[in-house]
Design a protein around this motif. Structure first.
Motif, PDB file in Angstrom:
ATOM      1  N   LEU A   1       0.808  -1.217   0.000  1.00  0.00           N
ATOM      2  CA  LEU A   1       0.000   0.000   0.000  1.00  0.00           C
ATOM      3  C   LEU A   1       0.841   1.268   0.000  1.00  0.00           C
ATOM      4  O   LEU A   1       0.455   2.271  -0.572  1.00  0.00           O
ATOM      5  CB  LEU A   1      -0.953   0.011   1.197  1.00  0.00           C
ATOM      6  CG  LEU A   1      -2.149  -0.919   1.098  1.00  0.00           C
ATOM      7  CD1 LEU A   1      -2.982  -0.863   2.381  1.00  0.00           C
ATOM      8  CD2 LEU A   1      -3.011  -0.588  -0.103  1.00  0.00           C
ATOM      9  N   TRP A   2       1.987   1.261   0.639  1.00  0.00           N
ATOM     10  CA  TRP A   2       2.818   2.468   0.615  1.00  0.00           C
ATOM     11  C   TRP A   2       3.853   2.418  -0.496  1.00  0.00           C
ATOM     12  O   TRP A   2       4.299   3.450  -0.979  1.00  0.00           O
ATOM     13  CB  TRP A   2       3.467   2.755   1.978  1.00  0.00           C
ATOM     14  CG  TRP A   2       4.514   1.800   2.436  1.00  0.00           C
ATOM     15  CD1 TRP A   2       4.349   0.728   3.250  1.00  0.00           C
ATOM     16  CD2 TRP A   2       5.913   1.825   2.122  1.00  0.00           C
ATOM     17  NE1 TRP A   2       5.539   0.081   3.444  1.00  0.00           N
ATOM     18  CE2 TRP A   2       6.525   0.738   2.771  1.00  0.00           C
ATOM     19  CE3 TRP A   2       6.713   2.671   1.338  1.00  0.00           C
ATOM     20  CZ2 TRP A   2       7.890   0.463   2.668  1.00  0.00           C
ATOM     21  CZ3 TRP A   2       8.073   2.393   1.247  1.00  0.00           C
ATOM     22  CH2 TRP A   2       8.639   1.306   1.904  1.00  0.00           C
ATOM     23  N   ARG A   3       4.227   1.219  -0.935  1.00  0.00           N
ATOM     24  CA  ARG A   3       5.207   1.131  -2.024  1.00  0.00           C
ATOM     25  C   ARG A   3       4.607   1.476  -3.380  1.00  0.00           C
ATOM     26  O   ARG A   3       5.290   2.038  -4.237  1.00  0.00           O
ATOM     27  CB  ARG A   3       5.817  -0.267  -2.083  1.00  0.00           C
ATOM     28  CG  ARG A   3       6.842  -0.512  -1.032  1.00  0.00           C
ATOM     29  CD  ARG A   3       7.518  -1.834  -1.237  1.00  0.00           C
ATOM     30  NE  ARG A   3       8.496  -2.069  -0.183  1.00  0.00           N
ATOM     31  CZ  ARG A   3       9.191  -3.172  -0.063  1.00  0.00           C
ATOM     32  NH1 ARG A   3       9.017  -4.151  -0.930  1.00  0.00           N
ATOM     33  NH2 ARG A   3      10.057  -3.303   0.909  1.00  0.00           N
ATOM     34  N   ALA A   4       3.349   1.134  -3.594  1.00  0.00           N
ATOM     35  CA  ALA A   4       2.721   1.386  -4.896  1.00  0.00           C
ATOM     36  C   ALA A   4       2.693   2.878  -5.231  1.00  0.00           C
ATOM     37  O   ALA A   4       3.143   3.267  -6.309  1.00  0.00           O
ATOM     38  CB  ALA A   4       1.328   0.770  -4.935  1.00  0.00           C
ATOM     39  N   PRO A   5       2.206   3.755  -4.333  1.00  0.00           N
ATOM     40  CA  PRO A   5       2.229   5.185  -4.674  1.00  0.00           C
ATOM     41  C   PRO A   5       3.645   5.738  -4.785  1.00  0.00           C
ATOM     42  O   PRO A   5       3.918   6.602  -5.622  1.00  0.00           O
ATOM     43  CB  PRO A   5       1.484   5.866  -3.522  1.00  0.00           C
ATOM     44  CG  PRO A   5       0.843   4.795  -2.739  1.00  0.00           C
ATOM     45  CD  PRO A   5       1.493   3.506  -3.091  1.00  0.00           C
ATOM     46  N   LEU A   6       4.540   5.229  -3.964  1.00  0.00           N
ATOM     47  CA  LEU A   6       5.927   5.677  -4.043  1.00  0.00           C
ATOM     48  C   LEU A   6       6.542   5.301  -5.388  1.00  0.00           C
ATOM     49  O   LEU A   6       7.196   6.121  -6.038  1.00  0.00           O
ATOM     50  CB  LEU A   6       6.735   5.061  -2.893  1.00  0.00           C
ATOM     51  CG  LEU A   6       8.138   5.577  -2.691  1.00  0.00           C
ATOM     52  CD1 LEU A   6       8.122   7.046  -2.300  1.00  0.00           C
ATOM     53  CD2 LEU A   6       8.831   4.773  -1.597  1.00  0.00           C
ATOM     54  N   THR A   7       6.304   4.079  -5.822  1.00  0.00           N
ATOM     55  CA  THR A   7       6.806   3.629  -7.124  1.00  0.00           C
ATOM     56  C   THR A   7       6.157   4.423  -8.251  1.00  0.00           C
ATOM     57  O   THR A   7       6.832   4.826  -9.202  1.00  0.00           O
ATOM     58  CB  THR A   7       6.533   2.123  -7.309  1.00  0.00           C
ATOM     59  OG1 THR A   7       7.162   1.409  -6.245  1.00  0.00           O
ATOM     60  CG2 THR A   7       7.052   1.624  -8.639  1.00  0.00           C
ATOM     61  N   GLY A   8       4.855   4.663  -8.132  1.00  0.00           N
ATOM     62  CA  GLY A   8       4.155   5.456  -9.148  1.00  0.00           C
ATOM     63  C   GLY A   8       4.729   6.852  -9.261  1.00  0.00           C
ATOM     64  O   GLY A   8       4.931   7.369 -10.363  1.00  0.00           O
ATOM     65  N   GLY A   9       5.017   7.476  -8.128  1.00  0.00           N
ATOM     66  CA  GLY A   9       5.617   8.811  -8.136  1.00  0.00           C
ATOM     67  C   GLY A   9       6.998   8.807  -8.766  1.00  0.00           C
ATOM     68  O   GLY A   9       7.352   9.716  -9.533  1.00  0.00           O
ATOM     69  N   LEU A  10       7.768   7.772  -8.476  1.00  0.00           N
ATOM     70  CA  LEU A  10       9.107   7.657  -9.055  1.00  0.00           C
ATOM     71  C   LEU A  10       9.038   7.483 -10.571  1.00  0.00           C
ATOM     72  O   LEU A  10       9.771   8.139 -11.314  1.00  0.00           O
ATOM     73  CB  LEU A  10       9.855   6.482  -8.420  1.00  0.00           C
ATOM     74  CG  LEU A  10      11.265   6.229  -8.915  1.00  0.00           C
ATOM     75  CD1 LEU A  10      12.164   7.422  -8.620  1.00  0.00           C
ATOM     76  CD2 LEU A  10      11.834   4.967  -8.296  1.00  0.00           C
ATOM     77  N   VAL A  11       8.128   6.636 -11.025  1.00  0.00           N
ATOM     78  CA  VAL A  11       7.968   6.412 -12.472  1.00  0.00           C
ATOM     79  C   VAL A  11       7.547   7.706 -13.163  1.00  0.00           C
ATOM     80  O   VAL A  11       8.060   8.055 -14.234  1.00  0.00           O
ATOM     81  CB  VAL A  11       6.963   5.270 -12.736  1.00  0.00           C
ATOM     82  CG1 VAL A  11       6.556   5.214 -14.198  1.00  0.00           C
ATOM     83  CG2 VAL A  11       7.553   3.943 -12.301  1.00  0.00           C
ATOM     84  N   CYS A  12       6.624   8.440 -12.544  1.00  0.00           N
ATOM     85  CA  CYS A  12       6.184   9.714 -13.124  1.00  0.00           C
ATOM     86  C   CYS A  12       7.336  10.715 -13.184  1.00  0.00           C
ATOM     87  O   CYS A  12       7.517  11.408 -14.188  1.00  0.00           O
ATOM     88  CB  CYS A  12       5.027  10.300 -12.321  1.00  0.00           C
ATOM     89  SG  CYS A  12       3.498   9.356 -12.494  1.00  0.00           S
ATOM     90  N   ALA A  13       8.127  10.785 -12.123  1.00  0.00           N
ATOM     91  CA  ALA A  13       9.271  11.705 -12.104  1.00  0.00           C
ATOM     92  C   ALA A  13      10.279  11.346 -13.188  1.00  0.00           C
ATOM     93  O   ALA A  13      10.811  12.228 -13.872  1.00  0.00           O
ATOM     94  CB  ALA A  13       9.932  11.698 -10.731  1.00  0.00           C
ATOM     95  N   ILE A  14      10.526  10.057 -13.375  1.00  0.00           N
ATOM     96  CA  ILE A  14      11.458   9.627 -14.421  1.00  0.00           C
ATOM     97  C   ILE A  14      10.907  10.008 -15.792  1.00  0.00           C
ATOM     98  O   ILE A  14      11.641  10.479 -16.659  1.00  0.00           O
ATOM     99  CB  ILE A  14      11.719   8.109 -14.328  1.00  0.00           C
ATOM    100  CG1 ILE A  14      12.551   7.815 -13.076  1.00  0.00           C
ATOM    101  CG2 ILE A  14      12.420   7.592 -15.576  1.00  0.00           C
ATOM    102  CD1 ILE A  14      12.658   6.346 -12.737  1.00  0.00           C
ATOM    103  N   GLY A  15       9.607   9.819 -15.989  1.00  0.00           N
ATOM    104  CA  GLY A  15       8.988  10.185 -17.259  1.00  0.00           C
ATOM    105  C   GLY A  15       9.057  11.674 -17.548  1.00  0.00           C
ATOM    106  O   GLY A  15       9.083  12.098 -18.691  1.00  0.00           O
ATOM    107  N   LEU A  16       9.088  12.474 -16.491  1.00  0.00           N
ATOM    108  CA  LEU A  16       9.129  13.926 -16.655  1.00  0.00           C
ATOM    109  C   LEU A  16      10.552  14.483 -16.734  1.00  0.00           C
ATOM    110  O   LEU A  16      10.729  15.681 -16.933  1.00  0.00           O
ATOM    111  CB  LEU A  16       8.392  14.595 -15.487  1.00  0.00           C
ATOM    112  CG  LEU A  16       6.890  14.332 -15.418  1.00  0.00           C
ATOM    113  CD1 LEU A  16       6.321  14.916 -14.135  1.00  0.00           C
ATOM    114  CD2 LEU A  16       6.177  14.893 -16.625  1.00  0.00           C
ATOM    115  N   LEU A  17      11.560  13.636 -16.584  1.00  0.00           N
ATOM    116  CA  LEU A  17      12.946  14.118 -16.569  1.00  0.00           C
ATOM    117  C   LEU A  17      13.334  14.995 -17.750  1.00  0.00           C
ATOM    118  O   LEU A  17      13.989  16.020 -17.555  1.00  0.00           O
ATOM    119  CB  LEU A  17      13.922  12.948 -16.442  1.00  0.00           C
ATOM    120  CG  LEU A  17      14.165  12.466 -15.020  1.00  0.00           C
ATOM    121  CD1 LEU A  17      15.099  11.261 -15.025  1.00  0.00           C
ATOM    122  CD2 LEU A  17      14.710  13.559 -14.137  1.00  0.00           C
ATOM    123  N   PRO A  18      12.963  14.639 -18.989  1.00  0.00           N
ATOM    124  CA  PRO A  18      13.355  15.535 -20.094  1.00  0.00           C
ATOM    125  C   PRO A  18      12.832  16.961 -19.897  1.00  0.00           C
ATOM    126  O   PRO A  18      13.536  17.931 -20.164  1.00  0.00           O
ATOM    127  CB  PRO A  18      12.748  14.882 -21.325  1.00  0.00           C
ATOM    128  CG  PRO A  18      12.646  13.443 -20.973  1.00  0.00           C
ATOM    129  CD  PRO A  18      12.325  13.425 -19.499  1.00  0.00           C
TER     130      PRO A  18
END
Length: 117
Positions: free
Chosen positions: A21-38
């Motif tokens: 429950l706490w890892r899923a949103p954390l992972t989602g936030g990380l994936v979104c941040a990586i996608g926004l890196l450019p």
């Protein structure tokens, strides 16, 4: 006196679900941040994709325009992220910008949850 946990919450804590429950949103936030890196690094996303696809190709305006059109990069990062999250809710993680292959099978296999392997 402390109240006992509800049965559903007890089941989650026993099976490691609370961790999920706490890892899923954390992972989602990380994936979104990586996608926004450019965009966060103020780099042209089309140039980033071109370099990942083929480092030898020259970044001509025509080539970059074709990549932007193909990937919908002119819509901006919020629209792209929204479309991706909408697809994710339907079980579609999208296609790789580099290899044009489906992302979900490769991600599932890397996480060791692929039922087909």
């Amino acid at each position: 006196m402390a109240r006992p946990l509800p049965a559903a919450l007890r089941a989650l804590t026993r099976g490691g679900g609370l961790t999920l429950l706490w890892r899923a949103p954390l992972t989602g936030g990380l994936v979104c941040a990586i996608g926004l890196l450019p965009w966060l690094s103020r780099t042209d996303p089309a140039l980033t994709v071109l370099k990942a696809r083929s480092a030898e190709r020259d970044p001509t305006p025509e080539t970059l325009r074709a990549i932007r059109d193909q990937l919908g990069l002119d819509d901006g990062p919020v629209a792209l992220l929204g479309r991706w999250l909408g697809g994710l809710l339907r079980g579609d993680a999208g296609r790789s910008w580099v290899s044009d292959t489906e992302v979900l099978p490769a991600a599932a296999q890397a996480l060791g949850v692929c039922p087909c392997c």
